[in-house]
Design an enzyme around this catalytic site. Sequence first.
Site, short mmCIF file in Angstrom:
data_model
loop_
_atom_site.label_atom_id
_atom_site.label_comp_id
_atom_site.label_asym_id
_atom_site.label_seq_id
_atom_site.Cartn_x
_atom_site.Cartn_y
_atom_site.Cartn_z
N ASN A 75 9.36 32.21 23.75
CA ASN A 75 9.82 31.66 24.58
C ASN A 75 8.70 32.19 26.10
O ASN A 75 9.35 31.58 27.00
CB ASN A 75 11.26 32.08 24.98
CG ASN A 75 12.21 31.52 24.09
OD1 ASN A 75 12.36 30.19 24.09
ND2 ASN A 75 12.86 32.41 23.24
N THR A 93 12.87 20.55 14.56
CA THR A 93 11.86 20.61 15.37
C THR A 93 10.73 21.63 15.25
O THR A 93 10.10 21.85 14.29
CB THR A 93 12.22 20.61 16.69
OG1 THR A 93 13.35 21.76 16.79
CG2 THR A 93 12.82 19.23 17.07
N LYS A 147 20.34 21.56 12.56
CA LYS A 147 19.18 22.15 13.37
C LYS A 147 19.43 22.85 14.28
O LYS A 147 20.56 22.97 15.00
CB LYS A 147 18.29 20.84 13.84
CG LYS A 147 18.65 20.31 15.09
CD LYS A 147 17.37 19.60 15.71
CE LYS A 147 16.37 20.56 16.12
NZ LYS A 147 16.91 21.73 17.43
N THR A 173 18.36 23.67 20.87
CA THR A 173 19.45 22.65 20.78
C THR A 173 20.04 22.65 19.42
O THR A 173 19.29 22.69 18.39
CB THR A 173 19.20 21.24 21.07
OG1 THR A 173 19.01 21.11 22.48
CG2 THR A 173 20.20 20.10 20.73
N GLU A 181 15.62 32.52 17.25
CA GLU A 181 14.31 32.86 17.66
C GLU A 181 13.92 34.12 17.57
O GLU A 181 14.44 35.16 18.21
CB GLU A 181 13.83 32.15 19.12
CG GLU A 181 14.25 30.74 19.03
CD GLU A 181 14.22 30.21 20.68
OE1 GLU A 181 13.92 28.90 20.85
OE2 GLU A 181 14.62 31.02 21.29
N SER A 197 4.39 24.96 27.39
CA SER A 197 4.37 23.79 27.30
C SER A 197 2.75 23.33 27.93
O SER A 197 2.57 23.94 28.97
CB SER A 197 5.38 23.04 27.99
OG SER A 197 5.55 23.40 29.43
#
Lengths: 409, 409
Positions: free
Chosen positions: B404, B162, B188, B199, B281, B409
């Site tokens: 984050n 992703t 992933k 995930t 991340e 979004s």
Amino acid sequence: MATITSVSPLAPAGFPDLPVIDGVAFASGEAGVKYAGRKDVCLITLAPGSSVAGTFTKSATRSANVLDCQRKLGGDSSAGAAFFINSGNSNAFTGRAGEGSVQAISAAISAATGLPEDRVFTSSTGVIGERLPHEKITAKIGDLVAGLDANGIEGAAQAIRTTDTFAKASARTLEVGGKSVKIAGIAKGSGMIAPDMATMLVYIFTDAKVSQPLLQQILSELTDVTFNCITVDSDTSTSDTLLLGATGTSGVEITESRGPFRDALEAVMLELAHLVVKDGEGATKFVEVQITGAVNDADAKTHGLAIANSPLVKTAVAGEDANWGRVVMAIGKSGAAADRDLLSIRFGDIIVAEKGWVAESYSEDAGAAYMKQDHLVIGVDLGLGDGKATVWTCDLTHGYISINADYRS
Amino acid sequence: MATITSVSPLAPAGFPDLPVIDGVAFASGEAGVKYAGRKDVCLITLAPGSSVAGTFTKSATRSANVLDCQRKLGGDSSAGAAFFINSGNSNAFTGRAGEGSVQAISAAISAATGLPEDRVFTSSTGVIGERLPHEKITAKIGDLVAGLDANGIEGAAQAIRTTDTFAKASARTLEVGGKSVKIAGIAKGSGMIAPDMATMLVYIFTDAKVSQPLLQQILSELTDVTFNCITVDSDTSTSDTLLLGATGTSGVEITESRGPFRDALEAVMLELAHLVVKDGEGATKFVEVQITGAVNDADAKTHGLAIANSPLVKTAVAGEDANWGRVVMAIGKSGAAADRDLLSIRFGDIIVAEKGWVAESYSEDAGAAYMKQDHLVIGVDLGLGDGKATVWTCDLTHGYISINADYRS
């Protein structure tokens, strides 16, 4: 050392008016423990007959001071007591030498005040793993004793700061049988203590008369729902200390664990706990996590702390993102009982999810607008039972990284 | 969605050469689950007789797909099996509708391949709490089946990404009784999956013949010392899935849980686990935490994860600060047994602290120089027993906050 140049955006407008607690006196000064030109020692004395209770870090690597305080609690209180605090060096992970430093400071205060050594309670905060230069401290005890002042509590609140961005205090006065009872407390934390970790130190005073076992019972019970329900980053200091002294000088004796005295003390402890969170490293948002419907209160607290400690939840709050999926994730990982299809989640009064799915009434615009506030409530109902808990935290921001990674010792 | 523009500084030089696993075929394509113009679905088929084992997130709020895979494991393997993965939507926290989506996808794959529905294992990753538009997926199954290719594993590794900054794969070939056995896997994670959480999805294939119970036993045991020993931020996805398929096409049967096959599988799993951490991340440092001398292995892992998950340790690593005091703090808070005065700590080969105090030989310059490396070892000996564990993590940087919190979004 990091230079903290701005006060937390969550700080209160100013230092509160605090009542004088008869029988308590404060002094602070400069001993040069690590840095010159700043106050780094504080002495507080309590009148003869004062009972002392305490709660402490549960760390397996706690400092010599903490172990010493724990040993001294519950002793004969006829002579009074003294609290001593230094910053600049935590006296933690200093082997057997750490115990020697505590003993030397206790002996010096005993000699200068006439108090037994076993009534001297010390706290140290600052760098870990370096020998505490206690001879710099013992050389200043005479000056501190000479400077003791019943009106010195604001000075003490300032002196125990390290890189806290503001001094923290809270007070309540209550009437019992027509007489006034006062409670006042000060705290430090959780601004960084270069070069190590945030340590929380809290000192609370009251002129109520309370036996030591009862004072300890009330303090322990209230610690579980106040200071043990806050978290900034899930890390635990080796030095966290909360001491509560009751002088009895009001002439009012408390004999029940429940009642107005406990309620007022809880209010003071909760306000101090919230102030610590509001000075969390890099904090820009204050978050209250309310858990209901858990199988029991312990499960509720586990869920609450899982949410409050989740880096993904905390960064979402920092980003003003109404990311309830991360709340679901935190509940799922907490280890406490949860049923996906019974969960309900709200942000403030906005119902976000019900029975395991997004609420029909929920709009992302409403969620986004709510997240812009600086005091937020995340509510979760597990739908399983009557267990409940409330915990408090702050967001995780670039400020936290800057304080803890960019600046170095 | 966040745009990740740079590849992790810890990424390997390139995608490895992977052997073809006879009996396994791969296809990927665009179904527009959430975004247009990117590959978001992947189908993998395994030959008749293939046994399938799996390990999954322990989250109490795990997705419908995870629950479905767990139910299907161990069934009749005579017909073969299929793995299906979509990104863009995790099908998590979607109430009973989530189960319907899994069923619809399984039925479509069954119809197109002739496999029983109970041999179709699905994974979904992406946004939480939105209904999975499975009709977009079922419409593409025919194209995927037509595109199945034994050489398609690199395409699959790309398709399940992703916002991973690089595609992750590992392989080993071993000789057993003069015959070659191959193992190849893709993964992933843990780049962000907007707008929710990282995930981890892992798919491993071998041409060994292994009974399902033995395959499951080996996989479960190895998961505990590989994927369950890595952490990026302590948060746990609702969708983490690891599936292992054994086709038996090599003609080599494995009948013992110990031996060269297990060792080679462990190497593949460990390499994939490390690659996930290296794509953590914002990661700039890869950290191995080695715990020895604990009371038992479980205590050692508890200490290791407390260190690896500590925000204060992780920010110190980011800041290249040899801050062993924070390591002491993490040990103290972990809840597992520790004695302050028996602890020893090293950074790489540099002894930092011995028996509860800084080592005489330690120099801060040596510690600071060591911390500049991008692969670091933090070693702790508890001095209490024979328990040991190794865990792996990355540092906590401004990049994590940016991914984050800053992007939304």
